[in-house]
Motif scaffolding. Structure first.
Motif, mmCIF file in Angstrom:
data_model
loop_
_atom_site.group_PDB
_atom_site.id
_atom_site.type_symbol
_atom_site.label_atom_id
_atom_site.label_comp_id
_atom_site.label_asym_id
_atom_site.label_seq_id
_atom_site.Cartn_x
_atom_site.Cartn_y
_atom_site.Cartn_z
ATOM 1 N N LEU A 66 40.794 -48.244 -3.867
ATOM 2 C CA LEU A 66 40.381 -46.925 -3.749
ATOM 3 C C LEU A 66 40.045 -46.655 -5.272
ATOM 4 C CD1 LEU A 66 39.615 -44.347 -2.554
ATOM 5 C CD2 LEU A 66 42.029 -43.740 -2.620
ATOM 6 N N ILE A 67 40.989 -46.695 -6.148
ATOM 7 C CA ILE A 67 40.903 -46.129 -7.506
ATOM 8 C C ILE A 67 39.526 -46.801 -8.218
ATOM 9 C CG2 ILE A 67 42.283 -46.063 -9.813
ATOM 10 C CD1 ILE A 67 43.271 -44.513 -7.516
ATOM 11 N N ASP A 68 39.513 -48.311 -8.190
ATOM 12 C CA ASP A 68 38.275 -48.833 -8.582
ATOM 13 C C ASP A 68 36.932 -48.181 -7.809
ATOM 14 O OD1 ASP A 68 39.722 -50.228 -10.307
ATOM 15 O OD2 ASP A 68 39.696 -52.125 -8.984
ATOM 16 N N GLU A 69 36.889 -48.098 -6.826
ATOM 17 C CA GLU A 69 35.974 -47.421 -6.076
ATOM 18 C C GLU A 69 35.472 -45.954 -6.445
ATOM 19 O OE1 GLU A 69 35.650 -47.438 -1.926
ATOM 20 O OE2 GLU A 69 36.638 -49.177 -1.687
ATOM 21 N N MET A 70 36.510 -45.283 -6.788
ATOM 22 C CA MET A 70 36.345 -43.870 -7.235
ATOM 23 C C MET A 70 35.711 -43.944 -8.548
ATOM 24 S SD MET A 70 36.735 -40.416 -6.584
ATOM 25 C CE MET A 70 37.171 -39.133 -7.406
ATOM 26 N N GLY A 71 36.322 -44.839 -9.497
ATOM 27 C CA GLY A 71 35.906 -45.080 -10.964
ATOM 28 C C GLY A 71 34.524 -45.379 -10.984
ATOM 29 N N ALA A 72 34.107 -46.317 -10.041
ATOM 30 C CA ALA A 72 32.879 -46.662 -10.104
ATOM 31 C C ALA A 72 31.711 -45.592 -9.672
ATOM 32 C CB ALA A 72 32.558 -48.087 -9.269
ATOM 33 N N ALA A 73 32.297 -44.819 -8.723
ATOM 34 C CA ALA A 73 31.255 -43.710 -8.208
ATOM 35 C C ALA A 73 31.090 -42.519 -9.464
ATOM 36 C CB ALA A 73 32.046 -43.013 -7.113
ATOM 37 N N VAL A 74 32.334 -42.345 -10.131
ATOM 38 C CA VAL A 74 32.103 -41.492 -11.123
ATOM 39 C C VAL A 74 31.249 -41.923 -12.399
ATOM 40 C CG1 VAL A 74 33.687 -40.094 -12.735
ATOM 41 C CG2 VAL A 74 34.408 -40.149 -10.762
ATOM 42 N N ALA A 75 31.562 -43.133 -12.752
ATOM 43 C CA ALA A 75 31.143 -43.658 -13.748
ATOM 44 C C ALA A 75 29.311 -43.712 -13.433
ATOM 45 C CB ALA A 75 31.263 -44.996 -14.295
ATOM 46 N N ALA A 76 28.983 -43.998 -12.277
ATOM 47 C CA ALA A 76 27.503 -43.966 -12.072
ATOM 48 C C ALA A 76 26.999 -42.861 -12.136
ATOM 49 C CB ALA A 76 27.579 -44.421 -10.442
ATOM 50 N N ILE A 77 27.493 -41.872 -12.176
ATOM 51 C CA ILE A 77 27.230 -40.371 -12.802
ATOM 52 C C ILE A 77 26.871 -40.441 -14.298
ATOM 53 C CG2 ILE A 77 27.454 -37.774 -12.667
ATOM 54 C CD1 ILE A 77 29.125 -38.076 -9.963
ATOM 55 N N HIS A 78 28.313 -40.829 -15.134
ATOM 56 C CA HIS A 78 28.115 -40.807 -16.442
ATOM 57 C C HIS A 78 29.420 -41.849 -16.869
ATOM 58 C CE1 HIS A 78 27.962 -40.197 -20.629
ATOM 59 N NE2 HIS A 78 26.806 -39.955 -20.556
ATOM 60 N N PRO A 79 29.446 -42.758 -17.689
ATOM 61 C CA PRO A 79 30.581 -43.427 -18.095
ATOM 62 C C PRO A 79 31.453 -42.735 -18.802
ATOM 63 C CG PRO A 79 28.721 -44.239 -19.342
ATOM 64 C CD PRO A 79 28.052 -43.275 -18.192
ATOM 65 N N GLY A 80 31.234 -41.251 -19.509
ATOM 66 C CA GLY A 80 32.288 -40.649 -20.238
ATOM 67 C C GLY A 80 32.919 -39.319 -19.525
ATOM 68 N N LEU A 81 32.423 -39.243 -18.270
ATOM 69 C CA LEU A 81 33.258 -38.377 -17.472
ATOM 70 C C LEU A 81 34.635 -39.125 -17.096
ATOM 71 C CD1 LEU A 81 30.372 -37.451 -14.889
ATOM 72 C CD2 LEU A 81 31.629 -35.910 -16.714
ATOM 73 N N GLU A 82 35.562 -38.412 -16.906
ATOM 74 C CA GLU A 82 37.006 -38.554 -16.543
ATOM 75 C C GLU A 82 37.477 -37.703 -15.297
ATOM 76 O OE1 GLU A 82 38.634 -38.955 -21.346
ATOM 77 O OE2 GLU A 82 39.556 -37.539 -19.865
ATOM 78 N N TRP A 83 38.191 -38.497 -14.623
ATOM 79 C CA TRP A 83 38.481 -38.056 -13.047
ATOM 80 C C TRP A 83 40.163 -38.169 -12.778
ATOM 81 C CZ3 TRP A 83 40.808 -40.671 -9.142
ATOM 82 C CH2 TRP A 83 40.649 -42.028 -9.297
ATOM 83 N N GLU A 84 40.602 -37.208 -12.080
ATOM 84 C CA GLU A 84 42.022 -37.285 -11.791
ATOM 85 C C GLU A 84 42.211 -36.767 -10.430
ATOM 86 O OE1 GLU A 84 43.472 -35.313 -15.229
ATOM 87 O OE2 GLU A 84 44.540 -33.975 -13.728
ATOM 88 N N PHE A 85 43.178 -37.152 -9.700
ATOM 89 C CA PHE A 85 43.919 -36.164 -8.500
ATOM 90 C C PHE A 85 44.783 -35.276 -9.014
ATOM 91 C CE2 PHE A 85 42.243 -40.125 -6.025
ATOM 92 C CZ PHE A 85 41.059 -39.418 -5.693
ATOM 93 N N THR A 86 44.935 -34.246 -8.666
ATOM 94 C CA THR A 86 46.074 -33.324 -8.972
ATOM 95 C C THR A 86 46.549 -32.278 -7.885
ATOM 96 O OG1 THR A 86 47.161 -31.862 -10.790
ATOM 97 C CG2 THR A 86 44.887 -31.425 -10.271
ATOM 98 N N ALA A 87 47.486 -31.550 -8.150
ATOM 99 C CA ALA A 87 48.120 -30.758 -7.035
ATOM 100 C C ALA A 87 47.219 -29.316 -7.286
ATOM 101 C CB ALA A 87 49.693 -30.585 -7.266
#
Length: 342
Positions: free
Chosen positions: A43-64
């Motif tokens: 899942l983590i790799d899939e999420m990273g690839a989906a975000v990087a496809a928008i732009h590789p400079g974006l960062e993401w996280e799950f949080t409460a």
């Protein structure tokens, strides 16, 4: 959890955003299971690839989530890049509405309690972040606060490490947007003195926002090329207050009746104000953030999220009696066109 993944190619962001939300609809149940404690190695790799496809400079996280909203937040952060912040906002707007389980935000959220049990390894030292202290010098005119940050370990840390602790701690306590909007100068204190806890600093910053939500404007004056200038700007004039508005629209309105300093004569103001009110009411999603007046020209600065907003202004100004109104639209995600007014 914070993740970032680089990628050489840069597909069309609009298409990548659409593909992300289709992927999310199919994958959401797996995300809930992962957060609930059921491992999903891919899942983590899939999420990273989906975000990087928008732009590789974006960062993401799950949080409460917080404050009675969604239990979890999906954060897509631009990490301080103004151009990417506009792109992240496009991602958020294209997505689903938040629900009891998931919300979607474009900046990391603050937590005044974040430091109370936190530790940090840096430059060979292990810091107890609950020992951080802050000072807050409020600029009442510009509605900002200048902050100093102190930790007892600072004398033993190199400059770069002190600065890293300083900036990261403010993002953790206040959140990325409040730091960008309400905090002015940020410095690592040279010695003991700051005495505010993280919760006390957060209370000071929260108190800067107007309780009634009303706009606040600052009047300024200067001289440019020998000509006096008077300006009126919303304060704080920071793009994080209006995320997603990355197109600068400049409206230059000539006026024929002037006083000896080049400002509008008394009888010229009603017409200028009426035109500005007309523009504000029909600005098609654009926000008026500043005015400048000098040497026969009244300039209005607006920001919008699409070129159509500039086109919508042209019929509103076509009948102006004092000459041709010039309307210029320029991509400006960092708001450089109004930086001189901050």
């Amino acid at each position: 959890m914070i993740f970032r993944r680089g990628r050489k190619s840069k597909p069309d962001p609009a298409r990548a955003i659409d593909e992300f939300w289709r992927w999310w609809a199919d994958t959401r149940a797996r995300v809930e299971q992962q957060i609930g404690g059921r491992p999903d190695p891919g899942l983590i790799d899939e999420m990273g690839a989906a975000v990087a496809a928008i732009h590789p400079g974006l960062e993401w996280e799950f949080t409460a989530g917080r404050d009675g909203g969604s239990r979890h937040l999906v954060v897509l952060s631009s990490a301080g890049d103004a151009e990417l912040r506009v792109l992240a906002e496009r991602w958020r707007r294209a997505g689903p509405e938040p629900d009891a389980t998931f919300g979607f935000v474009t900046s990391r959220q603050g937590d005044p309690a974040a430091l109370e049990e936190a530790r940090m390894e840096i430059a060979g030292r292990r810091l107890d972040l609950s020992e951080l202290r802050f000072s807050a010098d409020v600029d009442e005119d510009r509605h900002q606060v200048h902050v100093e940050v102190w930790h007892p370990a600072f004398p033993d840390l190199p400059d770069g490490a002190r600065d890293q602790v300083t900036f990261l701690s403010l993002d953790w306590v206040l959140g990325e947007d409040p730091v960008e909007i309400w905090v002015g100068a940020i410095t690592a204190a040279g010695g003991p003195g700051p005495a505010l806890t993280a919760r006390q600093l957060a209370a000071v910053v929260a108190g800067l926002a107007p309780a009634d939500g009303e706009e606040r404007w600052l009047t300024m004056s200067s001289t440019v090329d020998g000509k006096p200038v008077v300006a009126l700007a919303q304060t704080p004039l920071r793009p994080a207050r209006w995320p997603g508005l990355g197109l600068h629209i400049r409206v230059d309105v000539p006026y024929a009746r002037r006083d000896p300093n080049g400002f509008p004569a008394k009888d010229a103001f009603p017409g200028l104000y009426a035109l500005e009110d007309h523009i504000t009411r029909h600005a098609d999603g654009a926000v008026v953030v500043a005015h400048e007046t000098s040497d026969g020209i009244r300039t209005t600065h607006l920001y919008a999220d699409r070129p159509a907003a500039a086109e919508a202004l042209k019929p509103l100004t076509a009948a102006w009696p004092d000459g041709r109104v010039q309307i210029t639209a320029t991509p400006d995600p960092a708001w450089k066109e109004v930086a001189h007014l901050t």
